[in-house]
Design a protein around this motif. Structure first.
Motif, PDB file in Angstrom:
ATOM      1  N   THR A 100     -52.727 -23.375  57.733  1.00 16.40           N
ATOM      2  CA  THR A 100     -51.651 -24.189  57.168  1.00 16.40           C
ATOM      3  C   THR A 100     -50.306 -23.501  57.330  1.00 16.40           C
ATOM      4  O   THR A 100     -49.316 -24.126  57.739  1.00 16.40           O
ATOM      5  N   PHE A 101     -50.252 -22.222  57.006  1.00 21.93           N
ATOM      6  CA  PHE A 101     -49.004 -21.465  57.145  1.00 21.93           C
ATOM      7  C   PHE A 101     -48.524 -21.468  58.599  1.00 21.93           C
ATOM      8  O   PHE A 101     -47.335 -21.694  58.874  1.00 21.93           O
ATOM      9  N   SER A 144     -46.972 -36.656  54.858  1.00 23.06           N
ATOM     10  CA  SER A 144     -47.229 -38.029  54.409  1.00 23.06           C
ATOM     11  C   SER A 144     -48.653 -38.455  54.762  1.00 23.06           C
ATOM     12  O   SER A 144     -49.221 -39.345  54.110  1.00 23.06           O
ATOM     13  N   ILE A 145     -49.226 -37.843  55.792  1.00 21.38           N
ATOM     14  CA  ILE A 145     -50.612 -38.098  56.175  1.00 21.38           C
ATOM     15  C   ILE A 145     -51.556 -37.119  55.488  1.00 21.38           C
ATOM     16  O   ILE A 145     -52.642 -37.486  55.036  1.00 21.38           O
ATOM     17  N   THR A 146     -51.115 -35.880  55.377  1.00 24.21           N
ATOM     18  CA  THR A 146     -51.974 -34.820  54.866  1.00 24.21           C
ATOM     19  C   THR A 146     -52.238 -34.943  53.364  1.00 24.21           C
ATOM     20  O   THR A 146     -53.361 -34.713  52.902  1.00 24.21           O
ATOM     21  N   ALA A 147     -51.217 -35.297  52.594  1.00 22.38           N
ATOM     22  CA  ALA A 147     -51.352 -35.328  51.130  1.00 22.38           C
ATOM     23  C   ALA A 147     -52.457 -36.271  50.650  1.00 22.38           C
ATOM     24  O   ALA A 147     -53.294 -35.877  49.820  1.00 22.38           O
ATOM     25  N   PRO A 148     -52.509 -37.526  51.113  1.00 22.30           N
ATOM     26  CA  PRO A 148     -53.598 -38.393  50.640  1.00 22.30           C
ATOM     27  C   PRO A 148     -54.976 -37.922  51.086  1.00 22.30           C
ATOM     28  O   PRO A 148     -55.962 -38.104  50.363  1.00 22.30           O
ATOM     29  N   VAL A 185     -55.006 -27.953  56.224  1.00 19.00           N
ATOM     30  CA  VAL A 185     -54.726 -28.074  54.789  1.00 19.00           C
ATOM     31  C   VAL A 185     -55.954 -28.580  54.041  1.00 19.00           C
ATOM     32  O   VAL A 185     -56.289 -28.092  52.959  1.00 19.00           O
ATOM     33  N   ILE A 186     -56.622 -29.563  54.648  1.00 21.46           N
ATOM     34  CA  ILE A 186     -57.767 -30.164  53.960  1.00 21.46           C
ATOM     35  C   ILE A 186     -58.897 -29.152  53.778  1.00 21.46           C
ATOM     36  O   ILE A 186     -59.692 -29.249  52.847  1.00 21.46           O
ATOM     37  N   GLN A 187     -58.947 -28.132  54.661  1.00 23.88           N
ATOM     38  CA  GLN A 187     -59.929 -27.059  54.484  1.00 23.88           C
ATOM     39  C   GLN A 187     -59.782 -26.390  53.129  1.00 23.88           C
ATOM     40  O   GLN A 187     -60.767 -26.037  52.487  1.00 23.88           O
TER      41      GLN A 187
END
Length: 250
Positions: A57-58, A69-73, A177-179
């Motif tokens: 992610t970093f 906007s795609i990652t948050a949900p 991020v989802i990881q």
């Protein structure tokens, strides 16, 4: 055996950073080379993916490759359902889990080989409210699958998102991020219902994190399509071997 296990960890990290699919190979390695039960291998691998996700992610965010906007949900769905997947993992027989895992690995390999670069609009483009609700649903499937099998988010989110028209780089960035969320949620369940081998976690994580940083450089520097084909073949071979092992064919 430990040397081979560390090499697999390094390779898994490289593939996580470069093509999004790679951590899936760590579980059979922990089972076969590390001597862990399938439940322990899944729980241990999922715990390490929290840290590979943080590094990924970093690295992607620093290059501006994460669309929040795609990652948050996606993360919302994963955070809720990862724990439920870990609960289900504790209730399902190791034989069934091995078959589920091997099927996912083979599917990931076939997907990786067969994907092409034809661009098409993302599903529900122009309807942001419905698209975000749809992404929460994808995140829920990814989180539950991660908790259930320990495969981490990318092995599930990357195929699903590309299938629905999201761009590969955006998809791989979101998968980093989802990881984190799927790993934390699933690990919370595994701490209660499963078994994490903390003797292996630190050294495995170090090698995976180094690999992720190498992989991120690769995906931002070269066309990774050729690499994807090799990854796909490797996934099919590993998945087939794990399935035959579970079925007692060798």
């Amino acid at each position: 055996m430990m040397i081979w296990l560390l090499l697999v960890s390094l390779g898994a990290g490289i593939l996580i950073g470069a093509v999004g699919i790679g951590g899936i190979l760590l579980i059979p390695a922990l089972n076969v080379l590390g001597g862990l039960t399938i439940h322990q291998a899944m729980a241990t691998a999922l715990f390490t993916f929290i840290f590979t996700g943080a590094i990924g992610t970093f690295s992607f965010q620093r290059r501006g490759s994460i669309d929040w906007s795609i990652t948050a949900p996606l993360c919302l769905g994963a955070a809720i359902f990862g724990f439920l997947g870990a609960w289900a993992n504790a209730k399902i027989d190791a034989y069934i889990l091995s078959l589920i895992l091997s099927s996912i690995i083979i599917f990931a390999g076939i997907y990786t080989i067969s994907t092409h670069s034809l661009a098409r609009p993302a599903i529900l483009q122009g309807r942001p409210g419905l698209q975000q609700a749809f992404l929460v649903g994808i995140g829920a499937v990814v989180g539950f699958g991660s908790g259930l099998t320990g495969v981490g988010g990318p092995a599930l989110s990357v195929p699903m998102m590309i299938l629905f028209g999201f761009s590969p780089l955006t998809t791989i960035g979101a998968s980093q991020v989802i990881q984190i969320l799927a790993g934390i949620s699933g690990t919370a369940g595994n701490m209660q219902y499963g078994s994490i081998n903390f003797n292996l976690v630190t050294i495995l994580t170090i090698f995976e994190v180094i690999g992720v940083q190498i992989g991120v450089r690769i995906v931002h520097a070269v066309n990774a399509q050729s690499l994807r084909r090799y990854v796909g073949v490797l996934c099919i071979l590993v998945g087939a071997g794990l399935m035959m092992r579970a079925l007692g064919l060798f």
